[in-house]
Motif scaffolding. Structure first.
Motif, mmCIF file in Angstrom:
data_model
loop_
_atom_site.group_PDB
_atom_site.id
_atom_site.type_symbol
_atom_site.label_atom_id
_atom_site.label_comp_id
_atom_site.label_asym_id
_atom_site.label_seq_id
_atom_site.Cartn_x
_atom_site.Cartn_y
_atom_site.Cartn_z
ATOM 1 N N PHE A 106 0.933 -1.113 -0.152
ATOM 2 C CA PHE A 106 0.021 0.030 -0.009
ATOM 3 C C PHE A 106 0.771 1.116 -0.051
ATOM 4 N N ILE A 107 0.975 1.845 -1.161
ATOM 5 C CA ILE A 107 2.017 2.947 -1.430
ATOM 6 C C ILE A 107 1.445 4.260 -1.969
ATOM 7 N N ILE A 108 1.819 5.308 -1.462
ATOM 8 C CA ILE A 108 1.308 6.611 -1.687
ATOM 9 C C ILE A 108 2.475 7.416 -2.679
ATOM 10 N N ILE A 109 1.901 7.941 -3.718
ATOM 11 C CA ILE A 109 2.816 8.455 -4.611
ATOM 12 C C ILE A 109 2.403 10.091 -4.774
ATOM 13 N N LEU A 110 3.248 10.849 -4.372
ATOM 14 C CA LEU A 110 3.042 12.276 -4.366
ATOM 15 C C LEU A 110 3.615 13.042 -5.566
ATOM 16 N N ASP A 111 2.816 13.611 -6.470
ATOM 17 C CA ASP A 111 3.027 14.287 -7.698
ATOM 18 C C ASP A 111 3.348 15.677 -7.554
ATOM 19 N N VAL A 131 0.088 2.650 5.641
ATOM 20 C CA VAL A 131 0.735 2.911 4.180
ATOM 21 C C VAL A 131 2.187 2.399 4.641
ATOM 22 N N HIS A 132 2.552 1.505 3.621
ATOM 23 C CA HIS A 132 4.269 0.933 3.566
ATOM 24 C C HIS A 132 4.987 1.876 3.367
ATOM 25 N N GLY A 133 4.651 3.015 2.517
ATOM 26 C CA GLY A 133 5.879 3.800 2.018
ATOM 27 C C GLY A 133 5.323 5.150 1.608
ATOM 28 N N ILE A 134 5.937 6.235 1.315
ATOM 29 C CA ILE A 134 5.576 7.185 0.277
ATOM 30 C C ILE A 134 6.596 7.609 -0.583
ATOM 31 N N ILE A 135 6.342 7.764 -1.841
ATOM 32 C CA ILE A 135 7.166 8.041 -2.928
ATOM 33 C C ILE A 135 7.014 9.611 -3.526
ATOM 34 N N GLY A 178 3.217 -6.082 -9.874
ATOM 35 C CA GLY A 178 1.840 -6.362 -9.400
ATOM 36 C C GLY A 178 0.941 -5.158 -8.771
ATOM 37 N N LEU A 179 1.485 -4.138 -8.416
ATOM 38 C CA LEU A 179 0.565 -3.091 -8.172
ATOM 39 C C LEU A 179 -0.415 -2.548 -9.024
ATOM 40 N N TRP A 180 -1.513 -1.931 -8.557
ATOM 41 C CA TRP A 180 -2.582 -1.248 -9.421
ATOM 42 C C TRP A 180 -2.550 0.135 -9.211
ATOM 43 N N ILE A 181 -2.251 0.835 -10.094
ATOM 44 C CA ILE A 181 -2.159 2.217 -9.780
ATOM 45 C C ILE A 181 -3.216 3.109 -10.010
ATOM 46 N N VAL A 201 -1.806 -1.778 -4.035
ATOM 47 C CA VAL A 201 -2.283 -0.651 -4.637
ATOM 48 C C VAL A 201 -1.219 0.662 -4.318
ATOM 49 N N ALA A 202 -1.283 1.498 -5.573
ATOM 50 C CA ALA A 202 -0.571 2.707 -5.057
ATOM 51 C C ALA A 202 -1.610 3.760 -5.574
ATOM 52 N N ILE A 203 -1.763 4.795 -4.628
ATOM 53 C CA ILE A 203 -2.612 6.225 -4.748
ATOM 54 C C ILE A 203 -1.581 7.172 -5.252
ATOM 55 N N VAL A 204 -1.878 7.972 -6.288
ATOM 56 C CA VAL A 204 -1.278 9.026 -6.907
ATOM 57 C C VAL A 204 -1.939 10.247 -6.446
ATOM 58 N N ILE A 205 -1.374 11.166 -5.617
ATOM 59 C CA ILE A 205 -1.949 12.393 -5.456
ATOM 60 C C ILE A 205 -1.141 13.568 -5.906
#
Length: 258
Positions: A106-111, A131-135, A178-181, A201-205
């Motif tokens: 479970f990952i968060i990606i910040l744009d 959440v396991h980590g933030i990118i 294998g993550l769904w973005i 999953v990874a959620i892009v914000i």
């Protein structure tokens, strides 16, 4: 250029505020010394002093005006800790952490999140939601500064944060794993509550003003939106991120209980 790099180093080498310093003392951060305002011996300051002495950390009592000059947030609450530079991890470290916990990543990606208060709030919610980590991208995104640390209420201590040179390449890497973005977008195809977010999953914000960049949107598997009612048609990045993170968390709990 040398002067600018030096300033950035100083900004990222201090933690301000009582709760943030307490969490740093409880965690694994290497604290070089702690500065407290002269005469401050009430409330949680006593806990800070006790924890610091227990770890053998140098305590310096200095004039409040000097603390004000050092402070980057303007709300140091009478205590500032000098630390070693924040240590970012690799994306692979986040994946390994999820595997260690035997959980779907479970990952968060910040744009390009530029507001440190938003970043800090996102970190705080992410930690609570498992959440396991933030990118974050290495450019045009705020890093772990004193304001971010304070806004996270010390949650930075418990969150893996990876800084990458190319968000889109990272998304491709996560897809291969294998993550769904999912991209958060007000014009998304589906409501977040209608999507199955219980897997990897990874959620892009996206950023506060522009949202997710065009190229990054194209890399997302699905663009999801949050139902809204009223005259204002957008949410603060940290609020939107919080809603989505709790939805993922809720669905994961339901799946575990079945």
């Amino acid at each position: 250029m040398k002067k600018l790099n030096s300033e950035i180093k100083i900004v990222e080498n201090v933690i301000e505020g009582r709760n943030a310093v307490i969490e740093a003392l409880k965690g694994n951060t290497t604290i070089e010394n702690i500065m407290i305002s002269k005469g401050e011996k009430k409330g949680s300051i006593n806990l800070i002093l006790a924890l610091a002495r227990e770890k053998g950390i140098t305590i310096k009592e200095i004039d409040k005006r000097k603390l004000d000059q050092i402070s980057q947030t303007g709300t140091h609450q009478g205590v500032i800790a000098r630390i070693t530079p924040y240590k970012y991890c690799n994306v692979s470290d986040i994946m390994e952490y999820a595997n260690y916990k035997n959980e779907n990543p479970f990952i968060i990606i910040l744009d390009e999140i530029e507001d440190p208060h938003n970043f800090g709030a996102i970190i705080r919610t992410a930690e609570v939601c498992g959440v396991h980590g933030i990118i974050i991208p290495s450019r045009r995104n705020v890093g772990v500064t004193p304001t971010v640390y304070k806004a996270s209420a010390g949650a930075v201590e418990y969150m893996k944060i990876a800084k990458v040179s190319n968000i889109n390449n990272t998304i491709n890497y996560l897809k291969d794993k294998g993550l769904w973005i999912y991209g958060a977008d007000m014009n998304g195809e589906n409501y977040c509550f209608d999507e199955n977010l219980s897997g990897s999953v990874a959620i892009v914000i996206g950023s506060e003003g522009k949202g997710i960049s065009k190229l990054t949107k194209e890399r997302c598997d699905v663009l999801i939106k949050i139902p809204m009612r009223g005259q204002v048609n957008s949410l603060n990045a940290s609020v939107a991120g919080g809603i989505l993170m709790y939805e993922v968390y809720k669905q994961k709990i339901k799946r575990e209980l079945k």
